[in-house]
Design an enzyme around this catalytic site. Structure first.
Site, PDB file in Angstrom:
ATOM      1  N   ARG A  86      34.321  11.141 -46.589  1.00  0.00           N
ATOM      2  CA  ARG A  86      35.139  11.559 -45.454  1.00  0.00           C
ATOM      3  C   ARG A  86      36.372  10.658 -45.363  1.00  0.00           C
ATOM      4  O   ARG A  86      36.357   9.521 -45.820  1.00  0.00           O
ATOM      5  CB  ARG A  86      34.348  11.463 -44.151  1.00  0.00           C
ATOM      6  N   LYS A  97      28.778   8.752 -40.442  1.00  0.00           N
ATOM      7  CA  LYS A  97      28.493   9.100 -39.054  1.00  0.00           C
ATOM      8  C   LYS A  97      27.252   8.357 -38.570  1.00  0.00           C
ATOM      9  O   LYS A  97      26.304   8.146 -39.323  1.00  0.00           O
ATOM     10  CB  LYS A  97      28.281  10.613 -38.924  1.00  0.00           C
ATOM     11  N   HIS A 143      39.363  16.875 -45.871  1.00  0.00           N
ATOM     12  CA  HIS A 143      38.059  17.521 -45.993  1.00  0.00           C
ATOM     13  C   HIS A 143      38.061  18.584 -47.084  1.00  0.00           C
ATOM     14  O   HIS A 143      37.004  18.908 -47.636  1.00  0.00           O
ATOM     15  CB  HIS A 143      37.646  18.123 -44.641  1.00  0.00           C
ATOM     16  N   ARG A 175      36.802  16.989 -50.105  1.00  0.00           N
ATOM     17  CA  ARG A 175      35.347  16.810 -49.985  1.00  0.00           C
ATOM     18  C   ARG A 175      34.631  18.134 -50.257  1.00  0.00           C
ATOM     19  O   ARG A 175      33.632  18.177 -50.980  1.00  0.00           O
ATOM     20  CB  ARG A 175      35.040  16.280 -48.587  1.00  0.00           C
ATOM     21  N   HIS A 189      25.043  13.955 -45.622  1.00  0.00           N
ATOM     22  CA  HIS A 189      24.645  14.945 -44.622  1.00  0.00           C
ATOM     23  C   HIS A 189      23.239  14.633 -44.110  1.00  0.00           C
ATOM     24  O   HIS A 189      22.330  14.389 -44.905  1.00  0.00           O
ATOM     25  CB  HIS A 189      24.649  16.359 -45.213  1.00  0.00           C
ATOM     26  N   TYR A 224      27.804  25.064 -49.258  1.00  0.00           N
ATOM     27  CA  TYR A 224      28.502  25.000 -50.538  1.00  0.00           C
ATOM     28  C   TYR A 224      27.859  25.890 -51.594  1.00  0.00           C
ATOM     29  O   TYR A 224      28.504  26.275 -52.562  1.00  0.00           O
ATOM     30  CB  TYR A 224      28.584  23.553 -51.022  1.00  0.00           C
TER      31      TYR A 224
END
Length: 301
Positions: free
Chosen positions: A149, A173, A247, A250, A273, A282
């Site tokens: 990110r 995150k 992004h 990414r 994730h 994806y």
């Protein structure tokens, strides 16, 4: 207690106790401030389900995206659950509040050839030795090569890079750390920037003591996510054909990994994730590309 005062207290709670990311705290704070503004004449204890439904309905009429309304629903649900547990309200009015299902749209993805051509062009530009060009080349190589990110990239410090193993330690995150690999082209671009580009940018500052950030702005301070977004949007937008930010690299990295045979769990770990379901989008992108190739190539498509 006034609604706005309670909202401020909850924002401090999710920041200091639940330790949510700074971006999530800002989003929740903004959502609760908007709700407080729409119900400025109410005390916290006076809020009921109909007030919450009316607030979300007004957002729907404004044309807010379903994802935004879903986030707002989560914000007030968390807020009133906390208020109920803290004894600030007798009952939680948000228990029957229903969030709209989030729409799932496929992300913008550039082809591997397009990304490769773009990075080759950046390498040719950086070869002249301009420090900003060296930085931009390294920035895009690392974003694409590691699939990280933009906030993770901007947070990288010098001791987060293991040049021998070609890995970077990033903080994602929820302040979760992970180690991600990157390839030879990213390593070469990063090395060229650290040797010839970063020292030149750092020299533009009067006070350089203690600066550990890898990626610096034109004035020698740590590069911020907004500035990194502008860099990527400027060079990648024409390739993808729309306004895109970091992004998109990414997304492209994840899709190209799956196209190349990587398994979903590996891609999930690489991207950081929490849920496999987030990574699964994806697979749809890869399926779309597979179907397009089939329609063009198969004689009975």
């Amino acid at each position: 207690m006034r609604l706005v005062e309670a909202a401020d207290a909850y924002a401090r709670h999710v920041r200091d106790v639940r330790r949510l990311s700074a971006a999530t705290v800002r989003a929740y704070r903004a959502d609760l401030a908007d709700f407080a503004a729409s119900s400025s004449d109410l005390e916290l204890a006076d809020v009921d389900l109909e007030h919450l439904r009316e607030w979300l309905w007004q957002a729907t009429k404004r044309g807010d995206a379903r994802s935004t309304i879903a986030r707002r629903t989560a914000a007030v649900r968390g807020f009133f659950a906390w208020a109920s547990e803290s004894g600030l309200v007798d009952a939680d009015p948000s228990l029957r509040l229903v969030a709209p299902k989030r729409g799932r749209t496929l992300p913008n993805v550039a082809t591997a050839d397009a990304v490769g051509g773009l990075l080759d062009e950046l390498a040719r530009t950086a070869a002249a030795g301009d420090p900003v060009a060296l930085r931009d080349h390294a920035l895009l190589e690392v974003l694409y090569g590691a699939g990280i990110r933009v906030s993770e990239l901007c947070g990288l410090d010098l001791d987060d890079i293991d040049s021998e193993r070609r890995t970077a330690r990033v903080t994602g995150k929820g302040s979760k750390e992970r180690v991600v690999p990157f390839g030879g082209p990213a390593a070469a671009a990063l090395d060229a920037y650290l040797v010839r580009g970063r020292p030149a940018l750092l020299a533009r500052r009067d006070d350089v003591a203690g600066e550990r950030a890898i990626f610096l702005g034109a004035r020698g301070a740590r590069l911020g996510p907004r500035a990194a977004y502008d860099v990527v949007s400027r060079v990648l937008g024409p390739v993808v054909g729309s306004t895109v930010g970091p992004h998109a690299l990414r997304h492209s990295a994840a899709t190209h990994l799956l196209d190349g045979g990587a398994d979903l769990r590996t891609v999930q770990e690489l991207l950081g994730h929490a849920s496999l379901g987030t990574t699964q989008i994806y697979t749809h992108v890869s399926s779309e590309r597979l179907a397009a190739t089939y329609r063009l190539a198969h004689p009975r498509a």
